[in-house]
Design a protein around this motif. Structure first.
Motif, PDB file in Angstrom:
ATOM      1  N   ILE A   1       0.848  -1.203   0.000  1.00 48.82           N
ATOM      2  CA  ILE A   1       0.000   0.000   0.000  1.00 48.82           C
ATOM      3  C   ILE A   1       0.884   1.253   0.000  1.00 48.82           C
ATOM      4  O   ILE A   1       0.640   2.201  -0.750  1.00 48.82           O
ATOM      5  N   LEU A   2       1.946   1.199   0.830  1.00 48.73           N
ATOM      6  CA  LEU A   2       2.867   2.345   0.899  1.00 48.73           C
ATOM      7  C   LEU A   2       3.556   2.563  -0.449  1.00 48.73           C
ATOM      8  O   LEU A   2       3.695   3.700  -0.918  1.00 48.73           O
ATOM      9  N   GLN A   3       3.968   1.440  -1.079  1.00 49.25           N
ATOM     10  CA  GLN A   3       4.632   1.529  -2.391  1.00 49.25           C
ATOM     11  C   GLN A   3       3.684   2.155  -3.427  1.00 49.25           C
ATOM     12  O   GLN A   3       4.095   3.012  -4.207  1.00 49.25           O
ATOM     13  N   THR A   4       2.411   1.734  -3.403  1.00 55.19           N
ATOM     14  CA  THR A   4       1.421   2.304  -4.344  1.00 55.19           C
ATOM     15  C   THR A   4       1.224   3.799  -4.062  1.00 55.19           C
ATOM     16  O   THR A   4       1.144   4.601  -5.001  1.00 55.19           O
ATOM     17  N   ALA A   5       1.167   4.152  -2.765  1.00 53.47           N
ATOM     18  CA  ALA A   5       1.005   5.573  -2.405  1.00 53.47           C
ATOM     19  C   ALA A   5       2.200   6.383  -2.910  1.00 53.47           C
ATOM     20  O   ALA A   5       2.036   7.495  -3.435  1.00 53.47           O
ATOM     21  N   LEU A   6       3.406   5.817  -2.783  1.00 48.77           N
ATOM     22  CA  LEU A   6       4.613   6.501  -3.272  1.00 48.77           C
ATOM     23  C   LEU A   6       4.554   6.674  -4.794  1.00 48.77           C
ATOM     24  O   LEU A   6       4.923   7.726  -5.330  1.00 48.77           O
ATOM     25  N   LEU A   7       4.086   5.622  -5.490  1.00 47.33           N
ATOM     26  CA  LEU A   7       3.983   5.692  -6.954  1.00 47.33           C
ATOM     27  C   LEU A   7       2.951   6.746  -7.378  1.00 47.33           C
ATOM     28  O   LEU A   7       3.179   7.496  -8.335  1.00 47.33           O
ATOM     29  N   ILE A   8       1.822   6.806  -6.643  1.00 45.20           N
ATOM     30  CA  ILE A   8       0.811   7.830  -6.956  1.00 45.20           C
ATOM     31  C   ILE A   8       1.402   9.226  -6.729  1.00 45.20           C
ATOM     32  O   ILE A   8       1.244  10.130  -7.554  1.00 45.20           O
ATOM     33  N   GLY A   9       2.135   9.383  -5.617  1.00 46.03           N
ATOM     34  CA  GLY A   9       2.802  10.664  -5.329  1.00 46.03           C
ATOM     35  C   GLY A   9       3.788  11.033  -6.416  1.00 46.03           C
ATOM     36  O   GLY A   9       3.861  12.193  -6.840  1.00 46.03           O
ATOM     37  N   LEU A  10       4.523  10.023  -6.915  1.00 42.98           N
ATOM     38  CA  LEU A  10       5.499  10.255  -7.997  1.00 42.98           C
ATOM     39  C   LEU A  10       4.804  10.805  -9.243  1.00 42.98           C
ATOM     40  O   LEU A  10       5.262  11.802  -9.845  1.00 42.98           O
ATOM     41  N   VAL A  11       3.684  10.197  -9.617  1.00 44.20           N
ATOM     42  CA  VAL A  11       2.966  10.650 -10.819  1.00 44.20           C
ATOM     43  C   VAL A  11       2.392  12.059 -10.591  1.00 44.20           C
ATOM     44  O   VAL A  11       2.501  12.927 -11.462  1.00 44.20           O
ATOM     45  N   ILE A  12       1.825  12.296  -9.383  1.00 43.45           N
ATOM     46  CA  ILE A  12       1.224  13.612  -9.103  1.00 43.45           C
ATOM     47  C   ILE A  12       2.285  14.714  -9.182  1.00 43.45           C
ATOM     48  O   ILE A  12       2.094  15.738  -9.853  1.00 43.45           O
ATOM     49  N   PHE A  13       3.428  14.504  -8.522  1.00 47.82           N
ATOM     50  CA  PHE A  13       4.463  15.549  -8.534  1.00 47.82           C
ATOM     51  C   PHE A  13       5.078  15.716  -9.929  1.00 47.82           C
ATOM     52  O   PHE A  13       5.457  16.826 -10.303  1.00 47.82           O
ATOM     53  N   SER A  14       5.158  14.622 -10.694  1.00 51.84           N
ATOM     54  CA  SER A  14       5.684  14.733 -12.064  1.00 51.84           C
ATOM     55  C   SER A  14       4.730  15.556 -12.931  1.00 51.84           C
ATOM     56  O   SER A  14       5.177  16.405 -13.715  1.00 51.84           O
ATOM     57  N   VAL A  15       3.421  15.294 -12.782  1.00 55.45           N
ATOM     58  CA  VAL A  15       2.440  16.065 -13.557  1.00 55.45           C
ATOM     59  C   VAL A  15       2.463  17.531 -13.128  1.00 55.45           C
ATOM     60  O   VAL A  15       2.420  18.438 -13.970  1.00 55.45           O
ATOM     61  N   LEU A  16       2.573  17.762 -11.799  1.00 59.06           N
ATOM     62  CA  LEU A  16       2.668  19.147 -11.304  1.00 59.06           C
ATOM     63  C   LEU A  16       3.880  19.857 -11.904  1.00 59.06           C
ATOM     64  O   LEU A  16       3.804  21.033 -12.260  1.00 59.06           O
ATOM     65  N   ALA A  17       4.994  19.138 -12.016  1.00 61.99           N
ATOM     66  CA  ALA A  17       6.212  19.737 -12.582  1.00 61.99           C
ATOM     67  C   ALA A  17       5.971  20.225 -14.001  1.00 61.99           C
ATOM     68  O   ALA A  17       6.535  21.232 -14.425  1.00 61.99           O
ATOM     69  N   ILE A  18       5.108  19.521 -14.735  1.00 64.55           N
ATOM     70  CA  ILE A  18       4.825  19.932 -16.123  1.00 64.55           C
ATOM     71  C   ILE A  18       3.756  21.025 -16.159  1.00 64.55           C
ATOM     72  O   ILE A  18       3.848  21.973 -16.929  1.00 64.55           O
TER      73      ILE A  18
END
Lengths: 160, 102
Positions: free
Chosen positions: A2-19
């Protein structure tokens, strides 16, 4: 998991925010946070060397280079982005995520990862013996980068 | 393990999709380069996820480290180019580069 999935979701969110974010500095910081999360994901995948490189080099050094460039190009925020692209990006991205989820769900279990030969020795053995040519390539890439930066910031000669 | 692999592939595809969309829609040179960085993160995640699924994590780590080293060299060169373009055109708009046409 669950933590790994949360980290992956965070990764995608921050990457999209960066763009998506308009402020370049905020974009660079979002990218650094995304790199940090990717590094933590690598650590949790039991890949500490890649995680350490991701955090120290990508989240650290590359962010510094981005911030330096943003500082040297002060009016960079003035670029007018396409209004249509600003509207279309979230819509197309959400559609892409839905298609991505459907495709992955349909592929689930049908395409297994092919077995690989067992790895002998530790990370040092694999990197220095198994991937020696990669290391030579890395040295060549670093030298190419150094010479390219030197050439781009070359001062004019007095005779020119 | 196989389901975990699909999870990594799903998120890696999302990152690559975001990167490609950013490359297609943005005009600021630094934004375009940030999109390339996001794309690269997706590639790193695919490499590591597949390494985990195939039980060859050490080779995957070696490949990711090689990619990171190349990425640093690429970033340094590209940002130097962007600074030079800014000095010439006083703008970071990628459309300004059309002036370079012969």
């Amino acid at each position: 998991m669950i933590l790994q999935t949360a980290l992956l979701i965070g990764l995608v969110i921050f990457s999209v925010l960066a763009i998506v974010l308009r402020d370049l500095l905020k974009s660079a910081i979002s990218l650094a946070v995304a790199s940090l999360l990717l590094g933590i994901i690598f650590f949790r995948m039991k890949a500490p060397y890649a995680g350490a490189f991701e955090i120290s080099v990508v989240a650290g050094l590359i962010t510094v280079l981005f911030v330096l460039t943003i500082a040297l190009t002060k009016s960079g925020d003035d670029v007018r982005e396409s209004k249509i692209a600003n509207w279309v990006f979230p819509l197309v991205f959400v559609a892409f995520i839905v298609i991505d989820a459907l495709v992955m769900k349909s592929l689930l279990g049908k395409v297994p990862a092919l077995p690989a030969a067992a790895e002998a020795g530790g990370f040092g053995d694999v990197l220095w013996r198994g991937r020696t040519l990669d290391l030579i390539g890395q040295i060549a890439a670093i030298l190419a980068g150094v010479f390219a930066v030197l050439a781009l910031f070359r001062k004019k000669d007095k005779h020119e | 393990m196989s389901n975990t692999w699909y999870l990594y592939l799903f998120f890696a595809a999302a990152l690559i999709g975001a990167g490609v969309l950013g490359l297609l829609g943005k005009r600021n040179l630094i934004k375009l380069f940030i999109a390339i960085e996001v794309l690269g993160k997706g590639i790193s995640l695919i490499l590591m996820g597949t390494g985990l699924a195939k039980a060859s994590l050490l080779t995957a780590q070696a490949l990711v480290i090689t990619y990171i080293v190349i990425e640093v060299s690429l970033v340094a060169t590209a940002l130097a180019l962007i600074i030079n373009v800014y000095r010439q055109t006083k703008s970071l708009d990628v459309r300004g580069l059309s002036k370079l046409k012969g």
